[in-house]
Design an enzyme around this catalytic site. Structure first.
Site, short mmCIF file in Angstrom:
data_model
loop_
_atom_site.label_atom_id
_atom_site.label_comp_id
_atom_site.label_asym_id
_atom_site.label_seq_id
_atom_site.Cartn_x
_atom_site.Cartn_y
_atom_site.Cartn_z
N GLU A 30 0.82 -1.19 0.00
CA GLU A 30 0.00 0.00 0.00
C GLU A 30 0.87 1.26 0.00
O GLU A 30 1.97 1.26 0.54
CB GLU A 30 -0.91 0.03 1.24
CG GLU A 30 -1.96 -1.06 1.26
CD GLU A 30 -2.88 -0.93 2.46
OE1 GLU A 30 -2.36 -0.65 3.56
OE2 GLU A 30 -4.09 -1.11 2.31
N ARG A 132 -20.16 -1.08 13.68
CA ARG A 132 -20.71 -0.84 15.02
C ARG A 132 -20.80 0.66 15.25
O ARG A 132 -20.27 1.44 14.49
CB ARG A 132 -19.80 -1.46 16.07
CG ARG A 132 -18.37 -0.96 15.97
CD ARG A 132 -17.47 -1.48 17.07
NE ARG A 132 -16.07 -1.14 16.85
CZ ARG A 132 -15.53 0.04 17.09
NH1 ARG A 132 -16.29 1.03 17.55
NH2 ARG A 132 -14.25 0.26 16.88
#
Length: 266
Positions: A30, A132
């Site tokens: 990355e 969440r």
């Protein structure tokens, strides 16, 4: 890796490590993003992903040395008050639309936070999705209205969606109003690399304001021993303003008026 001459050596070492530990020598490479903004999109979906909406964006770029969030601002950028090196309004629209597309694709069910890294030229990179409610949900809630009524309770929405209740509103029913800032009050020592602070709190108070929400587990009528079993969060102070200027002024007013006294137990 900040030196291409070292790349082959590092790459070979990581492949060997991955093969030993996981029996898979695949490596994900990355780009490292420097001088970035950490933005989030608050998404809510009902059972089966039939209805998916968003409650705006927030900026969580102010963090400690350990990349722990300390101040959050909603919305993520304020183009009308700050000059950016890119089209900030379009960037907010883009990451919101990208987040909703992904949520629809997987028929996302319940609350979720799509977290993005935004480079200095305004290029967004998806970092992760937290499936969440998060600590900073309150700063998104304080600027959100459903059908023009009051502040949204995103924790209640998570419970409702989890129980399978229908959403009962669409994106058109959601309005985002003003600017919110959340301050995390934490028992730690900034001068010592933000190490946890151990001790007792003897006095804790703040001014009551209509535009302020304070969430804390610290009792206000007796001494409180700061526990060592958990993260040392003491309170969340969330302010609302008509714009960023007013929100910052109100935040400073509250921080300067807070009384927090105790004893160090080193």
């Amino acid at each position: 890796v900040d030196d291409l001459d070292k790349f082959k050596t590092v790459y070979r070492r990581i492949r060997n490590y991955a093969k030993r530990q996981f029996r898979d020598e695949g490596v994900l490479i990355e780009q490292r993003i420097m001088n970035f903004n950490h933005l989030e999109v608050q998404v809510v979906g009902d059972r089966g992903g039939a209805s998916i909406v968003h409650f705006g964006t927030r900026n969580c770029s102010v963090q400690s040395l350990g990349h722990q969030k300390r101040i959050e601002v909603a919305p993520g950028f304020v183009p009308g008050e700050i000059d950016y090196a890119f089209d900030a309004a379009k960037l907010l629209e883009d990451i919101t639309e990208y987040s909703l597309r992904m949520a629809r694709e997987v028929q996302y069910d319940n609350l979720g936070t799509w977290e993005w890294i935004v480079g200095p030229t305004g290029q967004p990179f998806l970092m992760e999705v937290n499936t969440r409610v998060q600590v900073e949900n309150g700063v998104s809630a304080i600027i959100s209205r459903i059908k023009g009524r009051g502040e949204v309770n995103l924790i209640a929405e998570q419970i409702r969606m989890g129980l399978g209740e229908p959403m009962g509103y669409t994106q058109r029913d959601i309005q985002l109003e003003g600017v919110g800032i959340e301050y995390r009050l934490i028992a730690e020592q900034p001068e010592n690399r933000f190490a946890p602070w151990v001790g007792a709190i003897r006095s804790f108070s703040w001014p009551e304001k209509s535009w302020l929400k304070m969430h804390t587990q610290v009792p206000l009528d007796r001494e409180y021993e700061i526990p060592t079993e958990y993260d040392p969060n003491l309170a969340l102070g969330i302010v609302w303003g008509q714009d960023l200027k007013q929100a910052k002024e109100r935040g400073l007013e509250v921080l300067n008026a807070i009384v927090l006294e105790g004893e160090n137990r080193k």
